[in-house]
Design a protein around this motif. Structure first.
Motif, mmCIF file in Angstrom:
data_model
loop_
_atom_site.group_PDB
_atom_site.id
_atom_site.type_symbol
_atom_site.label_atom_id
_atom_site.label_comp_id
_atom_site.label_asym_id
_atom_site.label_seq_id
_atom_site.Cartn_x
_atom_site.Cartn_y
_atom_site.Cartn_z
ATOM 1 N N ARG A 1 0.830 -1.208 0.000
ATOM 2 C CA ARG A 1 0.000 0.000 0.000
ATOM 3 C C ARG A 1 0.866 1.260 0.000
ATOM 4 O O ARG A 1 0.517 2.259 -0.628
ATOM 5 C CB ARG A 1 -0.945 -0.003 1.199
ATOM 6 C CG ARG A 1 -2.187 -0.886 0.987
ATOM 7 C CD ARG A 1 -2.896 -1.208 2.291
ATOM 8 N NE ARG A 1 -3.093 -0.033 3.130
ATOM 9 C CZ ARG A 1 -4.166 0.759 3.085
ATOM 10 N NH1 ARG A 1 -5.136 0.482 2.259
ATOM 11 N NH2 ARG A 1 -4.252 1.799 3.875
ATOM 12 N N PHE B 1 -0.054 3.645 -10.900
ATOM 13 C CA PHE B 1 -0.143 2.328 -10.273
ATOM 14 C C PHE B 1 -1.492 1.684 -10.535
ATOM 15 O O PHE B 1 -2.531 2.333 -10.408
ATOM 16 C CB PHE B 1 0.030 2.443 -8.757
ATOM 17 C CG PHE B 1 1.416 2.826 -8.344
ATOM 18 C CD1 PHE B 1 2.374 1.853 -8.150
ATOM 19 C CD2 PHE B 1 1.748 4.150 -8.165
ATOM 20 C CE1 PHE B 1 3.658 2.194 -7.777
ATOM 21 C CE2 PHE B 1 3.030 4.504 -7.800
ATOM 22 C CZ PHE B 1 3.991 3.532 -7.611
ATOM 23 N N GLY B 2 -1.440 0.423 -10.913
ATOM 24 C CA GLY B 2 -2.670 -0.363 -10.931
ATOM 25 C C GLY B 2 -2.618 -1.301 -9.747
ATOM 26 O O GLY B 2 -1.620 -1.986 -9.554
ATOM 27 N N VAL B 3 -3.644 -1.285 -8.906
ATOM 28 C CA VAL B 3 -3.604 -2.148 -7.716
ATOM 29 C C VAL B 3 -4.727 -3.177 -7.771
ATOM 30 O O VAL B 3 -5.846 -2.886 -8.172
ATOM 31 C CB VAL B 3 -3.707 -1.350 -6.400
ATOM 32 C CG1 VAL B 3 -2.414 -0.650 -6.095
ATOM 33 C CG2 VAL B 3 -4.848 -0.362 -6.445
ATOM 34 N N PHE C 1 -6.355 -6.105 -5.090
ATOM 35 C CA PHE C 1 -6.287 -6.527 -3.696
ATOM 36 C C PHE C 1 -6.686 -7.984 -3.550
ATOM 37 O O PHE C 1 -7.147 -8.634 -4.485
ATOM 38 C CB PHE C 1 -7.203 -5.654 -2.839
ATOM 39 C CG PHE C 1 -6.833 -4.204 -2.862
ATOM 40 C CD1 PHE C 1 -5.765 -3.741 -2.113
ATOM 41 C CD2 PHE C 1 -7.541 -3.314 -3.640
ATOM 42 C CE1 PHE C 1 -5.421 -2.409 -2.130
ATOM 43 C CE2 PHE C 1 -7.205 -1.972 -3.666
ATOM 44 C CZ PHE C 1 -6.134 -1.521 -2.911
ATOM 45 N N ARG D 1 -10.092 -3.270 -14.072
ATOM 46 C CA ARG D 1 -10.106 -1.892 -13.582
ATOM 47 C C ARG D 1 -8.680 -1.394 -13.345
ATOM 48 O O ARG D 1 -8.346 -0.237 -13.624
ATOM 49 C CB ARG D 1 -10.912 -1.827 -12.268
ATOM 50 C CG ARG D 1 -10.834 -0.484 -11.574
ATOM 51 C CD ARG D 1 -11.616 -0.487 -10.288
ATOM 52 N NE ARG D 1 -11.068 -1.435 -9.320
ATOM 53 C CZ ARG D 1 -11.631 -1.687 -8.149
ATOM 54 N NH1 ARG D 1 -12.761 -1.108 -7.808
ATOM 55 N NH2 ARG D 1 -11.074 -2.531 -7.315
#
Lengths: 288, 222
Positions: B46, B81-83, B85, B152
């Motif tokens: 994060r 940034f592509g995150v 989770f 996304r």
């Protein structure tokens, strides 16, 4: 194969709840119809004084009787309910909007603003609502709007707390992280992700507040601080009936009193059903 | 280069989860970060994606120090940034249909005109059929939802991907499919990857280099 008969434990609870919801809905519908339709339809003057017919007990001509200057109490009750509902509804909306804005802003910004805002909420909550309300109405001349302002300004506190805690819990969800990472502004996160999440709670708080606001309006008017006495509201009706009650005339107090209690209970009943829908866990635990 | 320098982070200032962790990801490189649960690797991910403000240390992206954290980070840095989770259920707004979920970053950047084409291309790429796009998150499986979350993350064509236990909730075939999508994207875009997980076998096969949490020189918080 024998047919299985299985009687769910919650059936009785469910059926009484359905009955409660249905009767509440019927009462609320009747009340709304009455205050919307009766005044334009009957074209009677609720303030028409008829001293020859003063303090008559309920009869066919005057189902609720007449008051001490001969005004028809049924008509006055309906007009009073109209004013009280209007005050209750507008005040509840005002309080909910203020509470949602303060709660959401506090939670969304955090830090010192959050702390200051919530201490202010604590401060206001530590003063009794009615006392604060009296203080606010006393600054204006009697009328509907000072009462709306007074009730609205004293009732946003619990909504602010509810909305703040809800926003705090939503704010730490990973989908907010994903939105930030996707370039969403603070405003967009608030409007697109946080507010829609708290709207059901805020709406419920608003509906639960309507009865409360009606009671406050009645209390302020009963104390002689709300609406002027000639203007029928449920509070002023009960207040002006006080003296006749001591003389043994029960109807000028009873009917306005019932008009306060029954609709507010019905609204609260509907709100309770809504709350159970929003938060069904509690219900199902009881049913098991 | 994505450089994390002597990062100390946690959720209480007096008791950070870890201290003085440094990690570097080169452009185009895939780095797997392995560690036991609770060690702070997700927090580090994060921090790397500018989503958590560290108590100390720096994050340098292609030579430019991070300008802030969360909303305070410049939009260009955030969207680099592509995150993805671990839990798709929590990473998807329950009110959005899958098509809107995937399109949300484009709309948030005022690029609504590109939505239709980009959503079609990306959902095809992650293997989401058009019949799923009208559904809301509770109407699809974890695997399908995670596919949407990956779409996304890719829609803004990020230069860095941060996958925090992306496949922990998924079965083997979905895992393979999602890893293949990430690798295909990296091959054509040259994006760097920080994959966090505890699945040693998967990360060793997926990444160019894996690092053990204990080897990062992290001194545990109190």
């Amino acid at each position: 194969m024998a047919e299985l008969t299985w009687k769910p434990v919650g059936a009785v609870r469910r059926s009484t709840r359905a009955w409660r919801v249905r009767s509440s809905a019927v009462i609320v519908a009747l009340v709304v119809l009455a205050v919307l339709i009766v005044p334009p339809l009957v074209q009677l003057d609720e303030q028409a004084v008829d001293l020859a017919a003063k303090l008559q007990p309920p009869s066919f001509a005057h189902p609720f009787g007449t008051d001490d200057v001969g005004r028809d109490l049924l008509l006055r009750c309906i007009y009073g309910l109209r004013v009280s509902l209007l005050v209750g509804f507008v005040a509840a909306v005002v309080a909910t909007v203020i509470g949602t804005a303060v709660g959401a802003a506090a939670a969304a910004s955090g830090g010192w603003f959050d702390r200051v805002a919530m201490r202010l909420v604590d401060l206001f909550s530590s003063v009794p609502h009615l006392l604060l309300g009296i203080f606010i109405v006393a600054m204006f001349s009697p009328g509907v709007w000072p009462v709306v302002i007074s009730v609205g300004l004293t009732h946003w506190l619990s909504t602010a707390r509810i909305v703040r805690s809800e926003v705090l819990s939503l704010r730490s969800r990973p989908y907010v992280d994903a939105a930030i990472s996707g370039g969403a502004s603070r405003w967009r996160v608030a409007v697109r992700h946080l507010l829609p999440g708290v709207l059901p709670q805020a709406g419920l708080a608003a509906v639960l507040m309507i009865p409360h606001a009606i009671w406050h309006e009645s209390a302020l008017s009963f104390l002689g601080l709300g609406l002027p006495t000639h203007q029928a509201s449920l509070g002023t009706l009960v207040q002006s009936a006080r003296s006749s009650l001591l003389a043994g005339d029960w109807w000028p107090t009873l009917f306005p009193g019932l008009f306060i209690i029954v609709p507010t209970l019905a609204i609260a009943g509907l709100a309770g059903a809504w709350r159970e829908r929003l938060n069904p866990r509690r219900r199902s635990e009881l049913m098991l | 280069m994505l450089e994390l320098q002597d990062v100390t982070a946690g959720y209480e200032r007096r008791a950070p989860v870890f201290r003085d962790v440094s990690l570097t990801v080169a452009p185009g490189e895939a780095v797997g970060l392995l560690g036991p649960s609770g060690c702070g690797k997700s927090t580090l991910a994060r921090v790397a994606a500018l989503l958590h403000r560290p108590d100390a240390g720096r994050v340098v992206i292609d030579g430019t120090p991070a300008g802030g954290w969360r909303h305070r980070a410049p939009r260009a840095q955030r969207t680099a940034f592509g995150v993805v989770f671990q839990q798709p259920r929590l990473s998807a707004d329950p009110r959005l249909r899958l098509a809107d979920l995937v399109a949300e970053p484009l709309r948030a950047n005022g690029r609504s005109a590109e939505v239709a084409d980009a959503v079609r291309e990306l959902t095809e790429r992650v293997g989401l059929g058009p019949e799923l796009l009208g559904r809301r998150p509770h109407e699809v499986s974890d695997g399908q939802l995670q596919r949407a979350c990956l779409a996304r993350a890719l829609i803004l064509k990020p230069r860095w991907l941060v996958c925090d236990e992306m496949t922990a909730m998924l079965d083997a075939s979905t895992t393979a499919a999602l890893v293949a999508v990430v690798e295909e994207y990296r091959a054509e875009s040259g994006a760097g990857l920080l994959a966090v997980g505890h699945d040693r076998v998967l990360l060793r096969r997926w990444c160019d280099r894996t690092v053990e949490w204990d080897g990062l020189g992290a001194s545990p918080g109190e």
